[in-house]
Design a protein around this motif. Sequence first.
Motif, PDB file in Angstrom:
ATOM      1  N   MET A  17       0.871  -1.203  -0.141  1.00 36.52           N
ATOM      2  CA  MET A  17      -0.317   0.130  -0.150  1.00 36.52           C
ATOM      3  C   MET A  17       0.954   1.458  -0.038  1.00 36.52           C
ATOM      4  O   MET A  17       1.782   1.476   0.547  1.00 36.52           O
ATOM      5  N   THR A  18       0.477   1.808  -0.137  1.00 41.95           N
ATOM      6  CA  THR A  18       0.683   3.538   0.006  1.00 41.95           C
ATOM      7  C   THR A  18      -0.038   4.633   0.104  1.00 41.95           C
ATOM      8  O   THR A  18      -1.177   5.155   0.583  1.00 41.95           O
ATOM      9  N   ASN A  19       0.287   5.113   1.686  1.00 42.39           N
ATOM     10  CA  ASN A  19      -0.525   5.941   2.296  1.00 42.39           C
ATOM     11  C   ASN A  19       0.623   6.572   2.828  1.00 42.39           C
ATOM     12  O   ASN A  19       1.726   6.962   3.461  1.00 42.39           O
ATOM     13  N   LEU A  59      -6.249   6.233  -5.034  1.00 41.63           N
ATOM     14  CA  LEU A  59      -5.751   5.459  -3.507  1.00 41.63           C
ATOM     15  C   LEU A  59      -7.151   6.305  -2.465  1.00 41.63           C
ATOM     16  O   LEU A  59      -8.032   6.576  -3.505  1.00 41.63           O
ATOM     17  N   VAL A  77     -11.060   3.310   8.305  1.00 36.68           N
ATOM     18  CA  VAL A  77     -10.133   2.428   6.914  1.00 36.68           C
ATOM     19  C   VAL A  77     -10.824   1.119   6.839  1.00 36.68           C
ATOM     20  O   VAL A  77     -10.474   0.373   5.719  1.00 36.68           O
ATOM     21  N   GLY A  83      -4.241   2.167  -0.840  1.00 33.55           N
ATOM     22  CA  GLY A  83      -3.445   2.927  -0.174  1.00 33.55           C
ATOM     23  C   GLY A  83      -4.211   4.058  -0.240  1.00 33.55           C
ATOM     24  O   GLY A  83      -5.230   4.316  -0.056  1.00 33.55           O
ATOM     25  N   PHE A  84      -3.592   5.446   0.774  1.00 33.42           N
ATOM     26  CA  PHE A  84      -4.919   5.998   1.985  1.00 33.42           C
ATOM     27  C   PHE A  84      -3.992   7.114   1.463  1.00 33.42           C
ATOM     28  O   PHE A  84      -2.946   7.557   1.684  1.00 33.42           O
ATOM     29  N   MET A 103      -1.440   0.995  10.975  1.00 34.61           N
ATOM     30  CA  MET A 103      -0.982   0.659   9.534  1.00 34.61           C
ATOM     31  C   MET A 103      -0.570  -0.925   9.662  1.00 34.61           C
ATOM     32  O   MET A 103      -0.440  -1.923   9.021  1.00 34.61           O
ATOM     33  N   SER A 118       1.306  -2.794   6.812  1.00 34.28           N
ATOM     34  CA  SER A 118       1.859  -1.468   6.186  1.00 34.28           C
ATOM     35  C   SER A 118       1.909  -1.203   7.107  1.00 34.28           C
ATOM     36  O   SER A 118       2.546  -0.923   8.533  1.00 34.28           O
ATOM     37  N   ILE A 154       2.695   3.882   7.127  1.00 33.63           N
ATOM     38  CA  ILE A 154       2.981   5.184   6.369  1.00 33.63           C
ATOM     39  C   ILE A 154       3.949   5.494   5.802  1.00 33.63           C
ATOM     40  O   ILE A 154       5.012   5.517   6.252  1.00 33.63           O
TER      41      ILE A 154
END
Length: 369
Positions: free
Chosen positions: A180-182, A206, A252, A260-261, A280, A285, A287
């Motif tokens: 994921m890309t957070n 995202l 979430v 991701g968020f 996370m 995952s 940040i």
Amino acid sequence: MVQLHDLQFKPFISEKEIDTTLQRMANDIASELQDEVPVFVGILNGSFMFVSDFVKKYPKPCEVTFIKLASYEGLKSTEDIQRLIGLTQDLTDRTVVILEDIIDSGNTLAEVYRIFKKEKVKQLKIATLFFKPEAYNKDFKLHYVGFKIPNKFIVGYGLDYNGLGRHLSSIYQLMETQHMTNIVLFGPPGAGKGTQSDFLKDKYNLVHISTGDVFRFNIKNETALGMLAKSYMDKGELVPDQVTIDMLNEEVERNAGAKGFIFDGFPRTKAQAEALDKLMDSKDSQINAMIALEVEDEILVQRLLKRGKTSNRPDDANENVIKNRIAEYYKKTAILKDYYSSQNKYFGVDGVGSIEEITRRLSKVIDAL
Ligand code: AMP
């Protein structure tokens, strides 16, 4: 974290927890069987550690033996009929307690029942250290259960992944390999977080969560959360941490499976940042970055007053409330800059310029992550 072959596993159940649970199971079984001297039958290979530790805790006389189930070689049928290796003892009229390391689908257990039907035992009890209720599709009774666990692959304490991991003295759970890309999008009120999030969420696929938007949605719908948040928001103060953290966790969870968020307006306190890390972590995952839009106060006030004319937000209409929100931001959130800087995750981006220009600057940071 543990690497076995191609997979990574994270700590799940500690040695101490296992120890306590074994003691409880041993006591439960001993008190129920009273004066019977049971034969504990461990199902190899996985149960060797469990059985060894368990019988040491069993407070009364008992016998111990092991059996192994093996698939018939060359069997073409899809039914996985198994044969038994190692049962040399006469179990006629004995109280037998099967010790299984783990029961998931229940297929092995069905085989055990089928095989033991032929033995003229007095009673057959099933004890398992781990049980996955979501995976279980049989209706044999499980008499003693150590841990009920989610339907995720585990290793350690006798359990293996392709031969490895049995020696570990505690239990590890498979890490979900989803990447994921957070991003935490940071900046004072009016910095353009919402505007930029709209572009970034599409560009990087995202989910955008703005805590302010969620609170406003709740206020509009007159929910209990909305009523509570309103009293703080109207003054430009922060909504209490626990309320905000619970709400964010829920948001979430509602988006399980997201790539991701973008967190916009969260975290605003250190407690929130720590809660976010925990959340996370539970998703295997993290940040990846806090990106802060940097804009001078004077420009912010002008932007917010302008927005107030069309946004219908009471906290945008009043210059004093605006100033309080900005002051609140610097007072309470400066600590977050340190929090993420110390992890090398803080990126400041000039928030003055055209929308496209600022999107480009933000993308440059995200692309380099
Ligand atoms: P925003 O739309 O991000 O400017 O948020 C508007 C208001 O919602 C803030 O002034 C706070 O009262 C409340 N709020 C939003 N996010 C948070 C948060 N992370 N913690 C506490 N209060 C928040």
